[in-house]
Design an enzyme around this catalytic site. Sequence first.
Site, short mmCIF file in Angstrom:
data_model
loop_
_atom_site.label_atom_id
_atom_site.label_comp_id
_atom_site.label_asym_id
_atom_site.label_seq_id
_atom_site.Cartn_x
_atom_site.Cartn_y
_atom_site.Cartn_z
N HIS A 79 -3.01 6.22 -7.10
CA HIS A 79 -2.57 5.39 -5.98
C HIS A 79 -3.38 4.09 -5.91
CE1 HIS A 79 -0.86 4.44 -2.07
NE2 HIS A 79 -2.08 4.15 -1.67
N CYS A 83 -2.44 -6.84 5.61
CA CYS A 83 -1.36 -6.80 6.59
C CYS A 83 -0.31 -5.76 6.22
CB CYS A 83 -0.73 -8.17 6.79
SG CYS A 83 -0.34 -8.97 5.25
#
Lengths: 470, 267
Positions: free
Chosen positions: A100, A50
């Site tokens: 990342h 989400c």
Amino acid sequence: MDLIVVGLSHKTAPVEIRERLAVPESRLGEALCRLRAYSGIQEGLLLSTCNRVEVYAVVERVEEGYARVQDYLADTHLSLSSEQLTPHLYCYTGDRAIGHLFRVASSLDSMIVGESQILGQLKEAFAVALTHKASGVILNKVVKKAISVAKRVRTETKIAEAAVSVSYAAVELAKKIFSNLSEQCVLLVGAGEMAKLAGQHLVNSGVRHVRITTRDPHSALALADRFNGVSVPFDEFRREMAASDIVLCSTGASQYLIRAEDVQRAVRQRMNRPIFLIDLSVPRNIDPAVKDIDNAFLFNIDDLEMRVEQNREERRREAVHAERMVEEEVGVIVQWLKSLEITPTIVALRKRAEEIKQIELEKVLGRLGHLSAHERGMIESLASAIVNKMLHGSLVTLKAESDSASGAMFVEAARRFFNLEDRLGAGECHGLTPERACEDDPAADALSAPPVPAASRPASPGDRKGAADG
Amino acid sequence: MSVMFMMATMVLYLTGTALFLGSLLRRSEAWSQVSLGVTAVGFVSHTIALAMRMMVAGHVPLTSFYEALSFFSWSLVVVFLWVEFRHRLHVLGAFILPIASLSLLSAAALPQENPALAPMLQTVWVHVTLSMLGAVGFAVAFVAGIMYLIQDGLLKSKRFNILYAKLPSLDFLDHLNQQSIVMGFPLLTLGIITGAISAQIAGGSYLSWNPEQAGALVTWMFYFIVLLGRITVGWRAKKAAYLTIIGFAGVVLTLIGVALKGHGSIA
């Protein structure tokens, strides 16, 4: 071959964009297959939560890869155009992409730093990629490493330890008063949202006995049902306090519901057993004078907020350590990736063959004694011929496959077949299978690794970092 | 040889103490782990020293005050390692190790020779062992009491510092306090009884009201009341913590009395 990531997260895109890109778990496989259909994408992994949607891919050419993945993302939803999407996207490659991924897995990039869900979500995404054969040598290695880095961050830093919500801070405090929450009894006074949440956290942490009292008997019954507890009539709850170890108060009352003398009496009846009172209501419902009563511990909403803020600070401090760990581990993986390049592998393979040849020649020539120069020449060229013919096929295949989708796999195979680990990647895989080797501390390995010829040592950003760490 | 091991033990316990105290200032557990290791090595060395002394003396080495204090220190470390093993409570080391080191240090200041015991005093070691084990229980209760008061104070003043994070729950500390007294009290009782018997054998009377015996009896009474108060009128938590701290002060005073009177030997 390069690893890239293209995606957006809560840091770069509003929820209106994120929700349109998000892929439900049940359709991840299908979405991955669609991604693989784009040209130039050799491996792929789709992470959709989400808070973020990210595509990790191994591509032939970076710029082209970025463009393909952006097309892919824009195509996911009919109402999205690339113009709308592009400003929200970040694109990284090489060590930045790996860094990342590591930071995401370790929850350093999460909305709540240190939360643990993201690791599970990454594992699921990886499982889907594995089932659909979308990931290959590079992604497998990098994602597995990301998972192990995340675990290391969790165990070696306190990033996930401290409570960062008010309701959870209440549980944390309760644990400093009571050692075994399952033996404690909690009394909920009022049905405020916060009290319900804190009650739920307490129950999740083991509290078994819950008593509830509200002005409206119906809501008390409903709550009693939810917590598997008992409802207590509102005008009697003060008498019940002595039997409660934890009192959670959150009502809309405008005066003190629990006075100091109520608590004093309860403590006396409890024969000085400590009582923990949490006042989540504003205006406050528990007389602040309770703080002067021995063995009664009163915390109001501000105290809990302060605790949460301290814990956030603590997590931020720990995040700094975690970032350092991530940086270290990125260096290891970057070196491994470099070792997958074709030229150093070929050089190393030739060198290895040459070494074996020389050693064997010396042995046999030593044993044969005096030979004429011609005879020596004959034997030497025999050895060379065998070595070259043996290697020829492997070298041709390696060169031919270097640009294909499975190039990395061939290089990896060659490295393992010919035991080239100690010649490549400046030693982080020295003498071990890559999976095991990379669990090791790169700094320590850098010290123990044998000197590597300058020609075969890759000079990469990761290399420089590794050197700095060592 | 045993002296060498004793010296090593002392150095290790003192190092452990310093490290444990230092670890109170640090968030990471690394220091505590090192201190624990140092203490464990010290404990092994201590055990070897005691065993050697026992072999030389031919009986349990508990006849001089020096030996009694050394045994007290050793048992305290046993209890610490046991609690540590069961509850992973590193912070306890920062409180127990100083006492263990201190008692070993004061032992070192006393004469170390084994007094030649009259045959009838050969059983005195039973009395010393039991009394010392009782004292260990009270020492642990004392430590638990101090830790309780600190944690109570931190919670009351809402100071959530490193010490707050490291100290266990109030509940646990109160329980540790209670358990230690429950263990220490019967041992002291038996210690006093065996002491009286030894005194009877040696001097012909069970009770001569010398300062040592008086101190022991007062201590016994005190802990009896503490235990009774807990059961009947709820002397637990903060009150129990205060009482056990006072009680241990009494124990220490009694021991000092013994040391002065006995000048290094017990009987």
